[in-house]
Design a protein around this motif. Sequence first.
Motif, PDB file in Angstrom:
ATOM      1  N   PRO A   1       0.649  -1.330  -0.026  1.00  0.00           N
ATOM      2  CA  PRO A   1       0.581  -0.177   0.098  1.00  0.00           C
ATOM      3  C   PRO A   1       0.707   1.094   0.065  1.00  0.00           C
ATOM      4  CG  PRO A   1      -0.681  -1.502   2.012  1.00  0.00           C
ATOM      5  CD  PRO A   1       0.447  -2.205   1.330  1.00  0.00           C
ATOM      6  N   GLU A   2       0.537   2.320  -0.652  1.00  0.00           N
ATOM      7  CA  GLU A   2       1.250   4.142  -0.734  1.00  0.00           C
ATOM      8  C   GLU A   2       1.000   4.326   1.173  1.00  0.00           C
ATOM      9  OE1 GLU A   2      -0.928   6.480  -3.283  1.00  0.00           O
ATOM     10  OE2 GLU A   2      -0.759   4.952  -4.500  1.00  0.00           O
ATOM     11  N   ASP A   3       2.346   4.906   0.893  1.00  0.00           N
ATOM     12  CA  ASP A   3       2.194   5.400   2.398  1.00  0.00           C
ATOM     13  C   ASP A   3       2.670   4.573   3.666  1.00  0.00           C
ATOM     14  OD1 ASP A   3       1.193   7.570   1.980  1.00  0.00           O
ATOM     15  OD2 ASP A   3      -1.014   7.072   2.186  1.00  0.00           O
ATOM     16  N   LEU A   4       3.307   3.376   3.139  1.00  0.00           N
ATOM     17  CA  LEU A   4       3.565   2.028   3.812  1.00  0.00           C
ATOM     18  C   LEU A   4       5.070   1.498   3.647  1.00  0.00           C
ATOM     19  CD1 LEU A   4       3.000   0.483   6.058  1.00  0.00           C
ATOM     20  CD2 LEU A   4       2.323  -1.359   4.811  1.00  0.00           C
ATOM     21  N   ASP A   5       6.219   1.864   4.952  1.00  0.00           N
ATOM     22  CA  ASP A   5       7.365   1.829   4.557  1.00  0.00           C
ATOM     23  C   ASP A   5       7.835   0.450   5.215  1.00  0.00           C
ATOM     24  OD1 ASP A   5      10.179   2.415   3.832  1.00  0.00           O
ATOM     25  OD2 ASP A   5      10.372   2.571   5.974  1.00  0.00           O
ATOM     26  N   ILE A   6       8.169  -0.376   4.199  1.00  0.00           N
ATOM     27  CA  ILE A   6       8.136  -2.064   4.401  1.00  0.00           C
ATOM     28  C   ILE A   6      10.037  -2.282   4.405  1.00  0.00           C
ATOM     29  CG2 ILE A   6       6.246  -2.529   5.285  1.00  0.00           C
ATOM     30  CD1 ILE A   6       6.145  -4.336   2.429  1.00  0.00           C
ATOM     31  N   GLN A   7      10.567  -3.286   4.668  1.00  0.00           N
ATOM     32  CA  GLN A   7      11.278  -3.558   4.709  1.00  0.00           C
ATOM     33  C   GLN A   7      11.883  -5.361   4.752  1.00  0.00           C
ATOM     34  OE1 GLN A   7      13.670  -1.172   2.991  1.00  0.00           O
ATOM     35  NE2 GLN A   7      12.575   0.117   4.070  1.00  0.00           N
ATOM     36  N   ALA A   8      12.824  -5.602   4.238  1.00  0.00           N
ATOM     37  CA  ALA A   8      12.912  -7.424   4.250  1.00  0.00           C
ATOM     38  C   ALA A   8      13.253  -7.194   5.750  1.00  0.00           C
ATOM     39  CB  ALA A   8      13.845  -7.955   3.406  1.00  0.00           C
ATOM     40  N   ASP A   9      12.267  -8.891   5.664  1.00  0.00           N
ATOM     41  CA  ASP A   9      12.505  -9.121   7.481  1.00  0.00           C
ATOM     42  C   ASP A   9      11.243  -8.248   8.644  1.00  0.00           C
ATOM     43  OD1 ASP A   9      14.261 -10.798   6.689  1.00  0.00           O
ATOM     44  OD2 ASP A   9      15.682  -9.775   7.235  1.00  0.00           O
ATOM     45  N   ASP A  10      10.216  -7.665   7.654  1.00  0.00           N
ATOM     46  CA  ASP A  10       9.440  -6.682   8.978  1.00  0.00           C
ATOM     47  C   ASP A  10       7.709  -7.606   8.841  1.00  0.00           C
ATOM     48  OD1 ASP A  10      10.816  -4.817   8.559  1.00  0.00           O
ATOM     49  OD2 ASP A  10       9.625  -3.588   7.706  1.00  0.00           O
ATOM     50  N   ASP A  11       7.595  -7.736   9.900  1.00  0.00           N
ATOM     51  CA  ASP A  11       6.775  -8.677  10.270  1.00  0.00           C
ATOM     52  C   ASP A  11       5.084  -7.580   9.539  1.00  0.00           C
ATOM     53  OD1 ASP A  11       7.791 -10.745  10.962  1.00  0.00           O
ATOM     54  OD2 ASP A  11       7.560 -10.212  13.341  1.00  0.00           O
ATOM     55  N   ILE A  12       4.392  -8.791   9.282  1.00  0.00           N
ATOM     56  CA  ILE A  12       3.075  -7.717   9.113  1.00  0.00           C
ATOM     57  C   ILE A  12       1.745  -8.546   9.066  1.00  0.00           C
ATOM     58  CG2 ILE A  12       4.086  -6.206   6.850  1.00  0.00           C
ATOM     59  CD1 ILE A  12       2.907  -8.426   4.775  1.00  0.00           C
ATOM     60  N   GLU A  13       0.431  -7.839   9.041  1.00  0.00           N
ATOM     61  CA  GLU A  13      -0.490  -8.290   9.301  1.00  0.00           C
ATOM     62  C   GLU A  13      -1.701  -7.737   7.391  1.00  0.00           C
ATOM     63  OE1 GLU A  13      -3.457  -8.295  12.583  1.00  0.00           O
ATOM     64  OE2 GLU A  13      -3.188  -6.226  12.415  1.00  0.00           O
ATOM     65  N   TYR A  14      -2.277  -9.561   7.331  1.00  0.00           N
ATOM     66  CA  TYR A  14      -2.307  -9.012   6.083  1.00  0.00           C
ATOM     67  C   TYR A  14      -3.671  -9.633   5.705  1.00  0.00           C
ATOM     68  CZ  TYR A  14      -1.289 -13.601   4.987  1.00  0.00           C
ATOM     69  OH  TYR A  14      -0.650 -14.999   3.974  1.00  0.00           O
ATOM     70  N   LEU A  15      -4.569  -8.937   4.634  1.00  0.00           N
ATOM     71  CA  LEU A  15      -6.219  -9.902   4.712  1.00  0.00           C
ATOM     72  C   LEU A  15      -6.341 -11.093   3.555  1.00  0.00           C
ATOM     73  CD1 LEU A  15      -8.412  -7.249   5.342  1.00  0.00           C
ATOM     74  CD2 LEU A  15      -8.527  -8.342   7.363  1.00  0.00           C
ATOM     75  N   GLU A  16      -6.580 -12.270   3.408  1.00  0.00           N
ATOM     76  CA  GLU A  16      -7.145 -12.683   2.710  1.00  0.00           C
ATOM     77  C   GLU A  16      -8.593 -13.472   3.015  1.00  0.00           C
ATOM     78  OE1 GLU A  16      -4.558 -16.719   0.812  1.00  0.00           O
ATOM     79  OE2 GLU A  16      -5.085 -17.102   3.241  1.00  0.00           O
ATOM     80  N   PHE A  17      -9.275 -13.133   1.177  1.00  0.00           N
ATOM     81  CA  PHE A  17     -11.091 -13.772   0.728  1.00  0.00           C
ATOM     82  C   PHE A  17     -10.599 -14.077  -0.433  1.00  0.00           C
ATOM     83  CE2 PHE A  17     -14.658 -12.307  -0.512  1.00  0.00           C
ATOM     84  CZ  PHE A  17     -15.207 -13.494   0.232  1.00  0.00           C
ATOM     85  N   GLU A  18     -10.691 -15.300  -1.122  1.00  0.00           N
ATOM     86  CA  GLU A  18     -11.019 -15.816  -2.086  1.00  0.00           C
ATOM     87  C   GLU A  18      -9.770 -15.831  -3.361  1.00  0.00           C
ATOM     88  OE1 GLU A  18     -15.367 -14.794  -3.600  1.00  0.00           O
ATOM     89  OE2 GLU A  18     -15.657 -15.925  -3.023  1.00  0.00           O
ATOM     90  N   GLY A  19      -8.934 -16.408  -2.291  1.00  0.00           N
ATOM     91  CA  GLY A  19      -7.618 -15.204  -3.416  1.00  0.00           C
ATOM     92  C   GLY A  19      -6.662 -14.122  -3.478  1.00  0.00           C
ATOM     93  N   LYS A  20      -7.585 -13.499  -3.089  1.00  0.00           N
ATOM     94  CA  LYS A  20      -6.916 -11.746  -2.767  1.00  0.00           C
ATOM     95  C   LYS A  20      -6.264 -11.592  -1.425  1.00  0.00           C
ATOM     96  CE  LYS A  20     -10.974 -10.571  -5.355  1.00  0.00           C
ATOM     97  NZ  LYS A  20     -11.893  -9.732  -5.784  1.00  0.00           N
ATOM     98  N   ARG A  21      -5.201 -10.854  -1.875  1.00  0.00           N
ATOM     99  CA  ARG A  21      -4.816 -10.662  -0.458  1.00  0.00           C
ATOM    100  C   ARG A  21      -4.618  -8.916  -0.115  1.00  0.00           C
ATOM    101  NH1 ARG A  21      -2.974 -15.238  -2.634  1.00  0.00           N
ATOM    102  NH2 ARG A  21      -2.324 -17.052  -1.297  1.00  0.00           N
ATOM    103  N   LYS A  22      -4.025  -8.200   0.751  1.00  0.00           N
ATOM    104  CA  LYS A  22      -4.139  -7.016   1.048  1.00  0.00           C
ATOM    105  C   LYS A  22      -3.391  -7.084   2.509  1.00  0.00           C
ATOM    106  CE  LYS A  22      -6.101  -2.577   1.758  1.00  0.00           C
ATOM    107  NZ  LYS A  22      -7.418  -1.432   2.238  1.00  0.00           N
ATOM    108  N   ILE A  23      -2.167  -6.184   2.332  1.00  0.00           N
ATOM    109  CA  ILE A  23      -1.325  -5.865   3.628  1.00  0.00           C
ATOM    110  C   ILE A  23      -2.019  -4.733   4.007  1.00  0.00           C
ATOM    111  CG2 ILE A  23       0.849  -4.904   4.472  1.00  0.00           C
ATOM    112  CD1 ILE A  23       2.464  -6.459   1.674  1.00  0.00           C
ATOM    113  N   LEU A  24      -2.450  -4.708   5.499  1.00  0.00           N
ATOM    114  CA  LEU A  24      -2.901  -3.359   6.322  1.00  0.00           C
ATOM    115  C   LEU A  24      -1.379  -2.843   7.062  1.00  0.00           C
ATOM    116  CD1 LEU A  24      -4.557  -6.288   8.386  1.00  0.00           C
ATOM    117  CD2 LEU A  24      -6.076  -4.626   6.262  1.00  0.00           C
ATOM    118  N   GLN A  25      -2.147  -2.164   6.855  1.00  0.00           N
ATOM    119  CA  GLN A  25      -1.702  -0.876   7.409  1.00  0.00           C
ATOM    120  C   GLN A  25      -1.579  -0.097   8.635  1.00  0.00           C
ATOM    121  OE1 GLN A  25      -2.109   2.833   5.287  1.00  0.00           O
ATOM    122  NE2 GLN A  25      -1.289   1.945   3.248  1.00  0.00           N
ATOM    123  N   ASP A  26      -0.527  -0.450   9.786  1.00  0.00           N
ATOM    124  CA  ASP A  26      -0.685   0.274  11.251  1.00  0.00           C
ATOM    125  C   ASP A  26      -1.751   1.500  11.498  1.00  0.00           C
ATOM    126  OD1 ASP A  26       0.457  -2.107  11.196  1.00  0.00           O
ATOM    127  OD2 ASP A  26       2.555  -1.796  11.188  1.00  0.00           O
TER     128      ASP A  26
END
Length: 127
Positions: free
Chosen positions: A102-127
């Motif tokens: 997502p825009e406005d989200l700064d993530i790097q390798a090895d960061d832990d994230i939370e994401y949503l999944e429904f019927e094969g679609k996935r989205k990273i959640l912003q904190d």
Amino acid sequence: MAKEQKEVRDLQEGNYVMMEDAACQINAYSTAKPGKHGSAKARIEARGVFDGKKRSLSQPVDQKIYVPIVDRKQGQIVSKESETVAQVMDLDTYETVTMQIPEDLDIQADDDIEYLEFEGKRKILQD
């Protein structure tokens, strides 16, 4: 499909609901009193979880509506392919998938994230 039926009266803000065959999260929920010739009506305003589109719906409170079962999962960033795409490993199944960042989200390798999944679609959640 991972969805169930509920009565409209059982919904509240923050719940998920199916509108126009898309999983949406409810932003506003209001009810109107029953009239002389009809039952109470509920007005639902929601935003698509995966597409961000605003949708609204007005239905009797005793009518049934589909509610998607959206899974909230934990993941870890394996690598960033670009500024907008990342490889994410699910921490339960160790499956690796590609997701949009997502825009406005700064993530790097090895960061832990939370994401949503429904019927094969996935989205990273912003904190």
